[in-house]
Design a protein around this motif. Structure first.
Motif, PDB file in Angstrom:
ATOM      1  N   LEU A 196      14.586  70.645 -33.631  1.00  0.00           N
ATOM      2  CA  LEU A 196      13.559  69.611 -33.470  1.00  0.00           C
ATOM      3  C   LEU A 196      14.074  68.485 -32.566  1.00  0.00           C
ATOM      4  CD1 LEU A 196      11.988  69.536 -37.047  1.00  0.00           C
ATOM      5  CD2 LEU A 196      10.936  70.362 -34.938  1.00  0.00           C
ATOM      6  N   GLU A 197      15.379  68.297 -32.585  1.00  0.00           N
ATOM      7  CA  GLU A 197      16.002  67.311 -31.678  1.00  0.00           C
ATOM      8  C   GLU A 197      15.634  67.576 -30.212  1.00  0.00           C
ATOM      9  OE1 GLU A 197      20.152  66.911 -33.942  1.00  0.00           O
ATOM     10  OE2 GLU A 197      20.300  67.466 -31.811  1.00  0.00           O
ATOM     11  N   ASP A 198      15.404  68.870 -29.883  1.00  0.00           N
ATOM     12  CA  ASP A 198      15.067  69.236 -28.499  1.00  0.00           C
ATOM     13  C   ASP A 198      13.759  68.598 -28.037  1.00  0.00           C
ATOM     14  OD1 ASP A 198      17.330  70.798 -28.607  1.00  0.00           O
ATOM     15  OD2 ASP A 198      16.255  72.695 -28.888  1.00  0.00           O
ATOM     16  N   LEU A 199      12.936  68.151 -28.990  1.00  0.00           N
ATOM     17  CA  LEU A 199      11.684  67.479 -28.612  1.00  0.00           C
ATOM     18  C   LEU A 199      11.973  66.228 -27.797  1.00  0.00           C
ATOM     19  CD1 LEU A 199       9.691  67.740 -31.983  1.00  0.00           C
ATOM     20  CD2 LEU A 199       9.199  68.959 -29.852  1.00  0.00           C
ATOM     21  N   ARG A 200      13.134  65.631 -28.068  1.00  0.00           N
ATOM     22  CA  ARG A 200      13.517  64.400 -27.364  1.00  0.00           C
ATOM     23  C   ARG A 200      13.550  64.625 -25.851  1.00  0.00           C
ATOM     24  NH1 ARG A 200      16.401  59.498 -28.404  1.00  0.00           N
ATOM     25  NH2 ARG A 200      15.250  58.255 -26.913  1.00  0.00           N
ATOM     26  N   GLU A 201      14.079  65.804 -25.490  1.00  0.00           N
ATOM     27  CA  GLU A 201      14.174  66.152 -24.067  1.00  0.00           C
ATOM     28  C   GLU A 201      12.777  66.369 -23.463  1.00  0.00           C
ATOM     29  OE1 GLU A 201      16.324  69.673 -21.848  1.00  0.00           O
ATOM     30  OE2 GLU A 201      17.380  69.005 -23.662  1.00  0.00           O
ATOM     31  N   ILE A 202      11.896  66.958 -24.270  1.00  0.00           N
ATOM     32  CA  ILE A 202      10.522  67.239 -23.802  1.00  0.00           C
ATOM     33  C   ILE A 202       9.797  65.933 -23.440  1.00  0.00           C
ATOM     34  CG2 ILE A 202       8.250  68.200 -24.541  1.00  0.00           C
ATOM     35  CD1 ILE A 202      10.322  70.397 -24.342  1.00  0.00           C
ATOM     36  N   ILE A 203      10.096  64.865 -24.195  1.00  0.00           N
ATOM     37  CA  ILE A 203       9.359  63.608 -23.966  1.00  0.00           C
ATOM     38  C   ILE A 203      10.186  62.586 -23.185  1.00  0.00           C
ATOM     39  CG2 ILE A 203       7.810  63.835 -25.943  1.00  0.00           C
ATOM     40  CD1 ILE A 203       9.679  62.101 -27.574  1.00  0.00           C
ATOM     41  N   ALA A 204      11.346  63.030 -22.703  1.00  0.00           N
ATOM     42  CA  ALA A 204      12.283  62.080 -22.069  1.00  0.00           C
ATOM     43  C   ALA A 204      11.651  61.279 -20.933  1.00  0.00           C
ATOM     44  CB  ALA A 204      13.508  62.840 -21.574  1.00  0.00           C
ATOM     45  N   ASN A 205      10.803  61.922 -20.131  1.00  0.00           N
ATOM     46  CA  ASN A 205      10.242  61.198 -18.981  1.00  0.00           C
ATOM     47  C   ASN A 205       8.810  60.723 -19.207  1.00  0.00           C
ATOM     48  OD1 ASN A 205      12.619  61.598 -17.490  1.00  0.00           O
ATOM     49  ND2 ASN A 205      11.973  63.712 -17.080  1.00  0.00           N
TER      50      ASN A 205
END
Ligand code: COD
Length: 301
Positions: free
Chosen positions: A6-15
């Protein structure tokens, strides 16, 4: 793209631009804590609506610093939810989040014909799980909103979920339509729906995903189990999305994954004017935080 945590969501919304999130009936410790964490991490700009004294008391006893936040005093729970919903429909907020209020009260406000967040589409719930024993995140729908979806509802539920998974970078989600068995049985409606959905997918009536069903839970999530039963399927063992027959099965699976399998979960309501974070009161602070990240991803244009 394969998401494992779920931490990978952070990368999805990074920009993504920072989303405005309105927390309805904000006097709730776990919700406040998750919202503050997401604010500090630059994911959202929160607006808190609720009983100001309650919000302040929770903040003082937990050491939360809410001094930089917009807090609107509305001690009446229903009015607080109504105000929060209207903020979203007036485009003053991008995400709605449930605080200390019952699920059905919030959903009824969201569905209000005059000032709710209807779009003409069916609204549905999606839960995204991180389970140690599965090789990627797996989504489950609908475990919290639609009680006994018919075929038409299931098509809408799949479409809502697939477009959310696209926003998470999964180009062609693999959808397993669950039944108790993997053969069509005319006395089991779920298997009939599953067969129809699969055929509609083959005929491009439901696009941008690969649907197979009926699949029983074991062959949906395990290649060995599918092979053992001689099932040839692109989806079996590599499912991205499990479509549940109804809310009872879905809710029991959700709770089993969390309580027995110690899965982590993020969840939102899709299909409304904006994503809605609708975690239940028993969900952890972490689940609420992860759900905020999922909502931010789901509100990507
Ligand atoms: N999407 C869009 N419109 C809907 C939806 C939906 N999913 N559900 C109902 N509507 C519309 C109907 O078309 C109708 O116009 C109006 O809303 C009222 O419909 P009813 O009478 O069927 O629904 P309600 O208001 O009695 O209840 C709607 C709920 C979403 C509250 C109900 O379906 C419900 O209680 N769902 C389960 C929620 C729950 O308890 N979850 C707990 C698990 S954590």
């Amino acid at each position: 793209m394969v998401l494992r945590k779920l931490e990978d969501l952070r990368e999805i919304i990074a920009n993504e631009p920072v989303k405005k999130l309105v927390l309805a009936a904000a006097q709730d410790q776990h919700s406040l804590s998750a919202v503050l964490r997401a604010w500090k991490n630059g994911i959202i700009e929160p607006i808190l609506i609720g009983d100001k004294e309650g919000i302040q008391n929770i903040s003082v006893s937990n050491g939360f610093d809410i001094s930089g936040l917009r807090v609107i005093h509305e001690p009446d729970t229903y009015k607080a939810v109504e105000m929060a919903v209207k903020m979203v429909s007036n485009k003053q907020a991008d995400v709605l989040m449930k605080g200390k209020v019952g699920t059905s009260t919030l959903l009824k406000c969201v569905l209000n014909k005059e000032w709710g967040l209807r779009t003409g589409n069916l609204l549905s719930h999606i839960a995204l799980f991180e389970v140690e024993t599965y090789h990627k995140l797996i989504a489950v729908t609908d475990v919290a909103m639609n009680i006994a979806p018919n075929l038409q509802d299931k098509i809408a539920i799949v479409n809502n979920s697939v477009s959310c998974l696209h926003k998470l970078g999964i180009a062609k989600p693999k959808v397993a339509v669950l039944g108790a068995v993997e053969m069509v049985n005319e006395n089991m409606e779920a298997t009939l729906h599953a067969a129809l959905l699969s055929k509609m997918n083959q005929r491009d009536q439901i696009r941008d995903c690969i649907i197979d069903g009926p699949l029983a839970f074991d062959n949906a999530v395990s290649v060995e189990s599918a092979q053992h039963k001689g099932i040839r399927s692109e989806v079996a063992g590599d499912t991205d999305l499990l479509l549940m027959p109804d809310i009872e099965v879905g809710n029991v699976l959700y709770k089993s994954l969390v309580f027995f399998a110690k899965a982590k979960v993020a969840s939102v309501i899709l299909g409304a004017q904006a994503p809605i974070v609708l975690t239940s009161r028993s969900d952890s602070e972490q689940a609420k935080y992860d759900s905020i990240m999922l909502a931010a991803a789901a509100s990507k244009k």
